[in-house]
Enzyme design. Structure first.
Site, PDB file in Angstrom:
ATOM      1  N   GLU A  82      50.336  36.023  34.035  1.00  0.00           N
ATOM      2  CA  GLU A  82      50.901  35.595  32.735  1.00  0.00           C
ATOM      3  C   GLU A  82      51.548  36.752  31.968  1.00  0.00           C
ATOM      4  O   GLU A  82      50.914  37.793  31.770  1.00  0.00           O
ATOM      5  CB  GLU A  82      49.776  34.972  31.886  1.00  0.00           C
ATOM      6  N   LYS A 256      39.927  30.620  25.981  1.00  0.00           N
ATOM      7  CA  LYS A 256      40.868  30.789  27.101  1.00  0.00           C
ATOM      8  C   LYS A 256      41.595  32.128  26.954  1.00  0.00           C
ATOM      9  O   LYS A 256      41.796  32.872  27.917  1.00  0.00           O
ATOM     10  CB  LYS A 256      41.854  29.622  27.141  1.00  0.00           C
ATOM     11  N   ASP A 272      33.985  38.070  41.111  1.00  0.00           N
ATOM     12  CA  ASP A 272      34.068  36.617  41.192  1.00  0.00           C
ATOM     13  C   ASP A 272      34.390  36.049  39.806  1.00  0.00           C
ATOM     14  O   ASP A 272      33.497  35.895  38.971  1.00  0.00           O
ATOM     15  CB  ASP A 272      32.714  36.104  41.719  1.00  0.00           C
ATOM     16  N   HIS A 370      56.393  36.232  24.422  1.00  0.00           N
ATOM     17  CA  HIS A 370      56.486  35.481  25.671  1.00  0.00           C
ATOM     18  C   HIS A 370      57.937  35.330  26.098  1.00  0.00           C
ATOM     19  O   HIS A 370      58.286  35.443  27.254  1.00  0.00           O
ATOM     20  CB  HIS A 370      55.932  34.067  25.473  1.00  0.00           C
TER      21      HIS A 370
END
Ligand code: MEV
Length: 415
Positions: A82, A256, A272, A370
């Protein structure tokens, strides 16, 4: 007819595997050539890590700068697809007065589920009476862990009521030192299960680690001084935090954003990330309501304080951390000698990432940053040459019109 049932795929040599995949997916020669570009992870290493390997899947790896964690400067490797995440974390770290972080002892929980028990209370008592022998048995086969000061340290039990009747669940607490711990804990649970069956006269079913690692958590804290970010931003960030603290839909996205940074470092160090993700979200919901993993408040100087707390089951020994060539380099770059030090860096990154997201969202919005990278991608997709990409992207951002067709127009010289 196309079938995904390919007996003994795992035994076929690489050439055969690629051939099968090529035919199945209608791939071109170029596709297959691309699959054979391994980057840092060669076929042999990858083939030892998982089954049925045909290629490796690369992610961009960036370095977050400006971090000072427990008074130590750190360059932090991020593996992530991202845009903006690395820049945002670096920026948050630059504005911060540094991070203080502390991990607990690395104690993981292994669960043993026992069914068909007539008298659960008696079963619990009988097992706990034999705690010493059970712990001895658990540790008997793991001399390495014990040698490094770890091993099974306690066993606890509880009764749960289910639609299939009462069950008894035991928690084996294991100090896993610098391992993530799943292998050690699962092996111990399987080893002591027959003993538990004998003592309870029940049937042991699941014997597996719990990713809700409530005894292996990490906290990090930072201060963003009003002189460095401005009083208005502090108010905006506090409003953003209260939104997450009082609304599950926002809390989910808030977390998130935290995991953007956390997973990127977890992946870059060969750990992991699903285990860390599962633990984080279950921890966020442990009160019965899903909550943000961070909190913010003002201290007596009216500076902004941010804190994070979450489980962090990451290791430095065993697994991909020791086999993936890039993970090995990244651990070296971080200069960590213990799993706890790694956990402390990861938690600090999570906090920085969250601060950066809240600051951007509560002020200018996140799209501007972005869009810069997005525009570069679009310019490249439109076929712009390397030396023209930046110029075309900048123009599209300025015009707030980012599309392949506009990129093509600019390339053709249209105003
Ligand atoms: C995007 O990947 C992450 C954010 O949505 C996080 C947030 O909203 O706090 C920007």
């Amino acid at each position: 007819m196309k079938t995904s049932r390919i007996p003994k795929f795992y035994e076929r040599p690489l050439g055969d595997r690629l051939g099968i995949v090529k035919e199945f997916g209608g791939l071109s020669e170029e596709d297959v050539t691309q699959l054979q570009k391994y980057g840092a992870l060669d076929f042999e290493t990858a083939n030892r890590m998982i089954e049925n390997v045909v290629s490796t899947f690369a992610l961009p790896m960036g370095i977050a700068t400006n971090f000072v964690i427990n008074d130590k400067p750190c360059l932090v490797p991020f593996a992530i697809e991202e845009p903006s995440v690395v820049a945002a974390a670096s920026n948050a770290a630059r504005l911060s007065a540094g991070f203080e972080a502390k991990a607990t002892e690395p104690i993981m929980i292994g669960q043993i589920q026992v069914v068909n028990i007539k008298k659960p209370k008696k079963a619990l008592k009988d097992v706990l009476k034999h705690k010493k022998e059970i712990l001895g048995k658990a540790n008997a086969g793991d001399s390495t862990l014990v040698k490094f000061g770890g091993g099974a340290i306690n066993i606890e039990g509880k009764e749960i009521k289910t639609s299939r009747g009462k069950m008894v669940v035991f928690h084996l607490l294991v100090d896993v030192r610098d391992a993530m711990g799943a292998n050690a804990v699962n092996t111990m649970c399987e080893r002591i299960a027959p003993m538990i069956e004998e003592l309870t006269r029940g049937i042991a079913r699941l014997r597996i680690i719990s990713n809700l690692a409530v005894h292996r958590t990490v906290k990090a804290k930072s201060v963003w001084k009003k002189e460095s970010i401005g009083e208005e931003w502090i108010e905006a960030i506090l409003d953003a935090y209260e939104f997450a603290a009082n609304d599950e839909h926002r809390a989910c996205t808030h977390n998130k954003g935290i995991m953007n940074g956390i997973d990127a470092v977890v992946i870059a160090t060969g750990n992991d990330f699903r285990a860390v993700e599962a633990g984080a979200h279950a921890y966020a919901a442990r009160s019965g309501k899903y909550r943000p993993l961070t909190k913010y408040y003002k201290d007596k100087n009216d500076d902004l304080v941010g804190e994070i707390e979450l489980p962090m089951a990451v290791g430095l020994v065993g697994g991909a951390t020791k086999t993936h060539p890039l993970a090995k380099i990244n651990v070296k770059l971080l200069g960590v000698k213990t799993a706890n030090e790694l956990a402390e860096i990861i938690a600090s990154v999570g906090l920085a990432q969250n601060f950066a997201a809240l600051k951007a969202l509560a002020t200018e919005g996140i799209q501007r940053g972005h869009m810069r990278l997005h525009a570069k991608n679009i310019a490249a997709t439109a076929g712009a040459t390397e030396n023209k990409i930046d110029e075309i992207a900048a123009k599209m951002v300025e015009e707030k019109n980012i599309s392949v067709s506009r990129a093509k127009e600019i390339m053709e010289g249209k105003k």
